[in-house]
Write a protein that holds these residues in place. Structure first.
Motif, PDB file in Angstrom:
ATOM      1  N   SER A  79      33.541  10.547   9.165  1.00  0.00           N
ATOM      2  CA  SER A  79      32.946  10.567   7.832  1.00  0.00           C
ATOM      3  C   SER A  79      32.799  11.996   7.310  1.00  0.00           C
ATOM      4  O   SER A  79      33.045  12.255   6.125  1.00  0.00           O
ATOM      5  CB  SER A  79      31.583   9.886   7.852  1.00  0.00           C
ATOM      6  OG  SER A  79      31.703   8.557   8.262  1.00  0.00           O
ATOM      7  N   ILE A  80      32.417  12.914   8.173  1.00  0.00           N
ATOM      8  CA  ILE A  80      32.296  14.324   7.775  1.00  0.00           C
ATOM      9  C   ILE A  80      33.663  14.875   7.383  1.00  0.00           C
ATOM     10  O   ILE A  80      33.803  15.577   6.376  1.00  0.00           O
ATOM     11  CB  ILE A  80      31.658  15.154   8.910  1.00  0.00           C
ATOM     12  CG1 ILE A  80      30.204  14.746   9.109  1.00  0.00           C
ATOM     13  CG2 ILE A  80      31.765  16.644   8.630  1.00  0.00           C
ATOM     14  CD1 ILE A  80      29.578  15.325  10.359  1.00  0.00           C
ATOM     15  N   ILE A  81      34.673  14.556   8.171  1.00  0.00           N
ATOM     16  CA  ILE A  81      36.032  15.004   7.841  1.00  0.00           C
ATOM     17  C   ILE A  81      36.475  14.424   6.500  1.00  0.00           C
ATOM     18  O   ILE A  81      37.111  15.111   5.688  1.00  0.00           O
ATOM     19  CB  ILE A  81      37.012  14.622   8.975  1.00  0.00           C
ATOM     20  CG1 ILE A  81      36.686  15.427  10.227  1.00  0.00           C
ATOM     21  CG2 ILE A  81      38.459  14.839   8.554  1.00  0.00           C
ATOM     22  CD1 ILE A  81      37.417  14.977  11.469  1.00  0.00           C
ATOM     23  N   VAL A 128      25.786   6.518   7.249  1.00  0.00           N
ATOM     24  CA  VAL A 128      26.620   5.949   8.316  1.00  0.00           C
ATOM     25  C   VAL A 128      25.764   5.578   9.524  1.00  0.00           C
ATOM     26  O   VAL A 128      25.933   4.492  10.098  1.00  0.00           O
ATOM     27  CB  VAL A 128      27.749   6.932   8.706  1.00  0.00           C
ATOM     28  CG1 VAL A 128      28.461   6.482   9.964  1.00  0.00           C
ATOM     29  CG2 VAL A 128      28.728   7.086   7.566  1.00  0.00           C
ATOM     30  N   ALA A 129      24.847   6.436   9.911  1.00  0.00           N
ATOM     31  CA  ALA A 129      23.989   6.142  11.060  1.00  0.00           C
ATOM     32  C   ALA A 129      23.113   4.923  10.781  1.00  0.00           C
ATOM     33  O   ALA A 129      22.995   4.028  11.632  1.00  0.00           O
ATOM     34  CB  ALA A 129      23.116   7.349  11.393  1.00  0.00           C
ATOM     35  N   ALA A 130      22.524   4.852   9.594  1.00  0.00           N
ATOM     36  CA  ALA A 130      21.681   3.710   9.252  1.00  0.00           C
ATOM     37  C   ALA A 130      22.509   2.426   9.192  1.00  0.00           C
ATOM     38  O   ALA A 130      22.047   1.363   9.633  1.00  0.00           O
ATOM     39  CB  ALA A 130      20.981   3.957   7.919  1.00  0.00           C
ATOM     40  N   PRO A 137      28.806   8.355  17.192  1.00  0.00           N
ATOM     41  CA  PRO A 137      29.112   9.719  16.753  1.00  0.00           C
ATOM     42  C   PRO A 137      30.550   9.920  16.271  1.00  0.00           C
ATOM     43  O   PRO A 137      30.789  10.730  15.371  1.00  0.00           O
ATOM     44  CB  PRO A 137      28.854  10.578  17.992  1.00  0.00           C
ATOM     45  CG  PRO A 137      28.041   9.745  18.893  1.00  0.00           C
ATOM     46  CD  PRO A 137      28.280   8.325  18.546  1.00  0.00           C
ATOM     47  N   PHE A 138      31.500   9.184  16.833  1.00  0.00           N
ATOM     48  CA  PHE A 138      32.883   9.339  16.387  1.00  0.00           C
ATOM     49  C   PHE A 138      33.033   8.924  14.922  1.00  0.00           C
ATOM     50  O   PHE A 138      33.738   9.576  14.152  1.00  0.00           O
ATOM     51  CB  PHE A 138      33.828   8.526  17.279  1.00  0.00           C
ATOM     52  CG  PHE A 138      35.279   8.713  16.940  1.00  0.00           C
ATOM     53  CD1 PHE A 138      35.908   9.922  17.193  1.00  0.00           C
ATOM     54  CD2 PHE A 138      35.996   7.695  16.350  1.00  0.00           C
ATOM     55  CE1 PHE A 138      37.235  10.114  16.865  1.00  0.00           C
ATOM     56  CE2 PHE A 138      37.323   7.866  16.022  1.00  0.00           C
ATOM     57  CZ  PHE A 138      37.946   9.078  16.275  1.00  0.00           C
ATOM     58  N   LYS A 178      21.702   6.627  24.954  1.00  0.00           N
ATOM     59  CA  LYS A 178      21.667   5.323  24.293  1.00  0.00           C
ATOM     60  C   LYS A 178      21.356   5.486  22.812  1.00  0.00           C
ATOM     61  O   LYS A 178      21.898   4.774  21.975  1.00  0.00           O
ATOM     62  CB  LYS A 178      20.636   4.414  24.951  1.00  0.00           C
ATOM     63  CG  LYS A 178      21.067   3.872  26.273  1.00  0.00           C
ATOM     64  CD  LYS A 178      20.055   2.905  26.823  1.00  0.00           C
ATOM     65  CE  LYS A 178      20.488   2.401  28.179  1.00  0.00           C
ATOM     66  NZ  LYS A 178      19.516   1.461  28.731  1.00  0.00           N
ATOM     67  N   SER A 179      20.486   6.429  22.491  1.00  0.00           N
ATOM     68  CA  SER A 179      20.150   6.681  21.081  1.00  0.00           C
ATOM     69  C   SER A 179      21.367   7.194  20.327  1.00  0.00           C
ATOM     70  O   SER A 179      21.599   6.811  19.177  1.00  0.00           O
ATOM     71  CB  SER A 179      19.019   7.697  20.972  1.00  0.00           C
ATOM     72  OG  SER A 179      17.869   7.216  21.597  1.00  0.00           O
ATOM     73  N   LEU A 180      22.142   8.044  20.944  1.00  0.00           N
ATOM     74  CA  LEU A 180      23.332   8.573  20.285  1.00  0.00           C
ATOM     75  C   LEU A 180      24.449   7.550  20.204  1.00  0.00           C
ATOM     76  O   LEU A 180      25.211   7.538  19.236  1.00  0.00           O
ATOM     77  CB  LEU A 180      23.826   9.823  21.005  1.00  0.00           C
ATOM     78  CG  LEU A 180      22.986  11.076  20.815  1.00  0.00           C
ATOM     79  CD1 LEU A 180      23.558  12.216  21.643  1.00  0.00           C
ATOM     80  CD2 LEU A 180      22.898  11.460  19.364  1.00  0.00           C
ATOM     81  N   SER A 181      24.545   6.679  21.181  1.00  0.00           N
ATOM     82  CA  SER A 181      25.641   5.706  21.153  1.00  0.00           C
ATOM     83  C   SER A 181      25.449   4.659  20.066  1.00  0.00           C
ATOM     84  O   SER A 181      26.431   4.116  19.555  1.00  0.00           O
ATOM     85  CB  SER A 181      25.789   5.031  22.514  1.00  0.00           C
ATOM     86  OG  SER A 181      24.699   4.187  22.777  1.00  0.00           O
ATOM     87  N   ILE A 182      24.218   4.371  19.682  1.00  0.00           N
ATOM     88  CA  ILE A 182      23.985   3.349  18.670  1.00  0.00           C
ATOM     89  C   ILE A 182      24.417   3.825  17.276  1.00  0.00           C
ATOM     90  O   ILE A 182      24.767   3.015  16.429  1.00  0.00           O
ATOM     91  CB  ILE A 182      22.512   2.880  18.668  1.00  0.00           C
ATOM     92  CG1 ILE A 182      22.386   1.555  17.939  1.00  0.00           C
ATOM     93  CG2 ILE A 182      21.603   3.924  18.055  1.00  0.00           C
ATOM     94  CD1 ILE A 182      21.057   0.875  18.138  1.00  0.00           C
ATOM     95  N   ILE A 183      24.451   5.140  17.054  1.00  0.00           N
ATOM     96  CA  ILE A 183      24.883   5.629  15.739  1.00  0.00           C
ATOM     97  C   ILE A 183      26.376   5.927  15.695  1.00  0.00           C
ATOM     98  O   ILE A 183      26.902   6.297  14.649  1.00  0.00           O
ATOM     99  CB  ILE A 183      24.077   6.868  15.289  1.00  0.00           C
ATOM    100  CG1 ILE A 183      24.287   8.042  16.233  1.00  0.00           C
ATOM    101  CG2 ILE A 183      22.616   6.538  15.130  1.00  0.00           C
ATOM    102  CD1 ILE A 183      23.702   9.334  15.733  1.00  0.00           C
TER     103      ILE A 183
END
Length: 67
Positions: free
Chosen positions: A18-20, A48-50, A12-13, A5-10
């Motif tokens: 964004s890194i690319i 992006v996460a924030a 990841p895709f 759940k913590s990872l889904s809120i940011i």
């Protein structure tokens, strides 16, 4: 709260895209300086996460209506 759940809120895709984008932009301007790219990627990941977390917080009432 579990880790998924913590990872889904940011989202990841979005972070991967964004890194690319950072690497592509650095390549296009011929500025592939290693430490600078790493620092830029860290800043972009944080932003992006924030932004995703803040968007989820502000849209709680809208999401309740639309779901």
């Amino acid at each position: 709260m579990n880790i998924l759940k913590s990872l889904s809120i940011i989202r990841p895709f979005n972070i991967i895209l964004s890194i690319i984008s950072v690497i592509t932009a650095a390549y296009l301007i011929n500025s592939l300086i290693f430490p600078l790219i790493i620092y830029t990627i860290i800043v972009v990941i944080s932003f992006v996460a924030a932004s995703n977390i803040l968007n989820d917080i502000f849209d709680i009432s809208i999401d309740k209506i639309n779901r």
